[in-house]
Design an enzyme around this catalytic site. Structure first.
Site, PDB file in Angstrom:
ATOM      1  N   GLU A 148      31.311   1.001  24.556  1.00 10.39           N
ATOM      2  CA  GLU A 148      32.076   2.206  24.203  1.00 10.39           C
ATOM      3  C   GLU A 148      33.066   2.622  25.283  1.00 10.39           C
ATOM      4  O   GLU A 148      34.211   2.968  24.999  1.00 10.39           O
ATOM      5  CB  GLU A 148      31.126   3.375  23.895  1.00 10.39           C
ATOM      6  CG  GLU A 148      30.389   3.253  22.575  1.00 10.39           C
ATOM      7  CD  GLU A 148      29.141   2.375  22.646  1.00 10.39           C
ATOM      8  OE1 GLU A 148      28.806   1.890  23.750  1.00 10.39           O
ATOM      9  OE2 GLU A 148      28.505   2.160  21.589  1.00 10.39           O
ATOM     10  N   HIS A 151      20.717  10.840  17.717  1.00 15.28           N
ATOM     11  CA  HIS A 151      21.648  10.622  16.613  1.00 15.28           C
ATOM     12  C   HIS A 151      22.025  11.924  15.900  1.00 15.28           C
ATOM     13  O   HIS A 151      22.738  11.885  14.904  1.00 15.28           O
ATOM     14  CB  HIS A 151      21.063   9.636  15.591  1.00 15.28           C
ATOM     15  CG  HIS A 151      21.095   8.215  16.058  1.00 15.28           C
ATOM     16  ND1 HIS A 151      20.237   7.732  17.007  1.00 15.28           N
ATOM     17  CD2 HIS A 151      21.895   7.178  15.714  1.00 15.28           C
ATOM     18  CE1 HIS A 151      20.488   6.447  17.219  1.00 15.28           C
ATOM     19  NE2 HIS A 151      21.490   6.089  16.450  1.00 15.28           N
TER      20      HIS A 151
END
Ligand SMILES: Cc1ncc(C[n+]2csc(CCOP(=O)(O)OP(=O)(O)O)c2C)c(N)n1
Ligand SMILES: [Mg+2]
Lengths: 342, 327
Positions: free
Chosen positions: B60, B129
């Site tokens: 990322e 999440h």
């Protein structure tokens, strides 16, 4: 104590140069050296502020690589960026003015020593956090390939050179980008300036495999070790890597073994590096070496070199007065440049 | 008009913009062959090819940095965060480079970049999440932050974000991808800097965004039956905030409730309350009230999870309570 890595004997044949190229490279190295000496002087006289990281000793890397690039190729740097900017063609006046925080600086006085930028010279800039400049450079390299292949722009064959230090090669972004550059065959040079130290951390104490160029092999790209105190050796290696990149054959990792003659920054007392070590590397000064070579090969004589040195003294003095006489940024523009429309 | 899922509205936005401008491209994890975890880039790989819909390794920080470098040199990349939470790994690149670089470079470079993906609290996805990140990023100078909430605004906003010359953090909500709405057949854009008045009213201004808009609207129904007339505003732009629209409403209602999914401490509401005090204090008949999620990691257990975020019932009660305050 960790064993010091012995300098290998280098085999790469020095780049073939004409007298003209030799003098161009010499002038660039002298500019880098004199410019940085002037920065030190200004800093110690209390005229320049902030963190100032000088490049003395490493000139063969900047001049060797960047002077082998085309004007429209891209260069990405770190906080030790003044000399990369100069080699990339940013005028000494704009770099010096930036160091004085002036509106005429290449980053309009908003960046400072560690943030030299110039879109005009395809200088992607100086990045103050270690490692973060590598992916940005990767993006520029990706862009060249993208333009060529998806937009049918045959002229988009620019190469991007990303410079960073030995300490930075222990950071994930280095490995992530080696992987992506090799995976996508991007036109990129990873140029490691291994000056043996990351502030006070000796390279051998920070890494399990001190031979950085070897780290390329697992990603399937060429890794080359070169004498970073020999500008022609660096140039030869760079030229080959640039040609490969331009031909669409992918990236190269170049490890330049070099040394900084001053502390990490001008605020660093530089107490950890031994006098012995410093003297040994000082004796390999890349500028003196290149001078000797130019004379030995009859590419220049003392007079010509002296004239260049005098000229550059003038350039640096001119840059200094330009910077000092330049206006400060206008306080009414404090908010300018936050958004693209400003 | 064609009934369209929110995820497909986003997909249409990307498809249309890629068709219109060759410099627009998408990159991220599983955006290509797989079509995106929420199918926002489904079939685009086949249509536009490998480089324009680029499957990246799981890196990322570096692929976000790469998108920034590509944006600086003339492309208009869209980064998909498989989950916006993963972009915590790219915080440095988002802050130092996407947000600040234009300023630091004295205007040398612009960074036309969209970073988008599913955010918010899902259903029992666990703390990592189910993040509420918008507040983490709101202090970064140079970023625009947008939260979409309906298929209509999702499409129009994403198209505007792609055309914008600034880095835009574009929050989708993981529980809104399957909302359906009739969308116009003709092209439209929705501006990035305008709040949306969802329901005009006279009594109280309810400011909200993203999924909480739908919780607020669920609370409005019983409130209407009880005779209340709240004005509901969806912020859309979380940075910079559209204080013009908020101001107009506050001058009318003189009462404000903010409903947000992010955490209370240092949240979006915290910032808005401070700014309302700066700008519209004299207009207020009551202290601004905020309903935020709890200052805890989102718990897995379903009951604890629903206690963590604001529920419609609480919104209803808050409005009634505020309307009882006499001035
Ligand atoms: C992310 C990050 N961590 C720490 C620092 C502080 N820091 C600045 S330079 C440096 C050492 C870097 O060494 P190296 O990569 O070898 O480059 P050199 O300074 O020798 O040119 C460190 C730790 C930083 N700038 N960025
Ligand atoms: Mg070093």
């Amino acid at each position: 104590m960790v064993q010091e890595r012995t300098l290998p004997t280098f085999q790469s044949p020095p780049a073939q140069i004409s007298a003209e190229e030799g003098l161009m490279i010499y002038e660039d190295m002298i500019l880098g050296r004199y410019f940085e000496d002037k920065c030190a002087e200004m800093y110690y006289r209390g005229k320049m502020f902030g963190f100032v990281h000088l490049y003395n000793g490493q000139e063969a890397v900047s001049s060797g690589v960047i002077k082998a690039l085309r004007d429209d190729d891209y260069v990405g740097s770190t906080y030790r960026d003044h000399v990369h900017a100069l080699s990339a063609g940013v005028p000494a006046r704009s770099v010096m003015a930036e160091l004085f925080g002036k509106e005429t600086g290449c980053s309009k006085g908003r960046g400072g020593s560690m943030h030299m930028f110039s879109a005009e010279h395809n200088l992607l800039g100086g990045y103050a956090f270690i490692g973060e400049g590598i992916p940005v450079a990767l993006g520029a390299a990706f862009q060249s390939r993208y333009r060529r292949e998806t937009m049918g722009d045959d002229a988009a064959d620019q190469v991007t050179a990303s410079f960073f230090g030995d300490g930075t090669t222990n950071n994930g972004q280095f490995f992530e980008c080696l992987n992506m550059a090799a995976l996508w065959k991007l036109p990129m040079l990873f140029v490691v300036e291994n000056n043996k130290w990351a502030i006070g951390m000796a390279h051998e104490r920070a890494t399990s495999q001190p031979e950085i160029y070897r780290k390329a092999s697992v990603f399937g790209l060429p890794g080359i070790e070169v004498d970073g105190m020999d500008v022609l050796a660096v140039r030869a290696v760079a030229q080959e890597a640039i040609a490969r990149a331009r031909a669409g054959e992918g990236p190269t990792l170049i490890e330049c073994l070099t040394y900084r003659f001053r502390g990490h920054s001008l605020a660093d007392p530089d107490e950890l590096r031994s006098a012995d070590e410093k003297a040994k590397w000082q004796s390999r000064d890349p500028i003196q070496r290149f001078e000797a070579y130019l004379i030995e090969q009859n590419l220049a004589d003392d007079e010509v070199l002296k004239a260049i040195r005098q000229k550059i003294e003038g350039v640096v003095e001119d840059a200094l007065s330009f910077a000092q006489d330049s206006p400060e940024p206008d306080p009414s523009e404090l908010y300018r440049y936050i958004f693209a429309e400003d | 008009m064609a009934e369209t899922f929110l995820f497909n509205a986003l997909r249409q936005a990307i498809d249309e913009e890629m068709g219109r401008d060759q410099t627009v491209m998408v990159l991220g994890e599983d955006v290509g062959v797989y079509g995106g975890s929420y199918k926002v880039t489904k079939d685009l790989h086949g249509k536009y090819g490998e480089l324009r819909v680029l499957d990246t390794p799981i890196a990322e920080n570096s692929f976000t940095g790469m998108a920034i470098g590509a944006a600086m040199t003339g492309l208009r990349p869209i980064v998909e965060g498989m989950n916006m939470g993963f972009l915590l790994l790219a915080f440095n690149q988002i802050s130092n480079n996407a947000g600040m670089l234009r300023y630091t470079s004295g205007g040398n470079f612009k960074i036309p970049l969209v970073i988008r993906g599913p955010g918010g609290v899902g259903r029992q996805l666990g703390a990592e999440h189910s993040q509420r990140l918008e507040a983490y990023f709101q202090a970064v100078p140079g970023l625009k932050i947008v939260a979409c909430s309906t298929p209509y605004n999702a499409k129009g906003l994403l198209k505007s974000a792609i055309r914008d010359d600034n880095p835009v953090l574009f929050f989708e909500h993981v529980l809104l991808y399957n909302l359906k709405e009739d969308l116009p057949n003709e092209e439209y854009l929705v501006p990035l800097d305008r709040a949306e008045v969802v329901r005009p009213g006279q009594d109280v201004t309810i400011i909200t965004y993203s999924r909480m808009r739908h919780h607020v609207m669920a609370a409005v129904k019983p409130l209407e039956r009880k005779g209340f007339d709240p004005e509901v505003i969806d912020l859309i732009a979380l940075k910079p905030i559209d204080y013009d629209t908020l101001g107009q409403s506050i001058r009318k209602t003189h009462r404000v409730i903010i409903v947000e999914e992010c955490m209370k401490t240092g949240g979006i509401a915290a910032e808005i309350i401070a700014s309302i005090n700066d700008r519209f204090f004299d207009e207020l008949d009551a202290p601004v009230l905020r309903l935020s999620s709890q200052d805890i990691p989102t718990p897995y257990n379903g009951r604890l999870e629903s206690l963590t975020i604001v529920q419609p019932q609480q919104i209803e009660e808050a409005v009634e309570k505020m309307m009882q305050l006499q001035v």
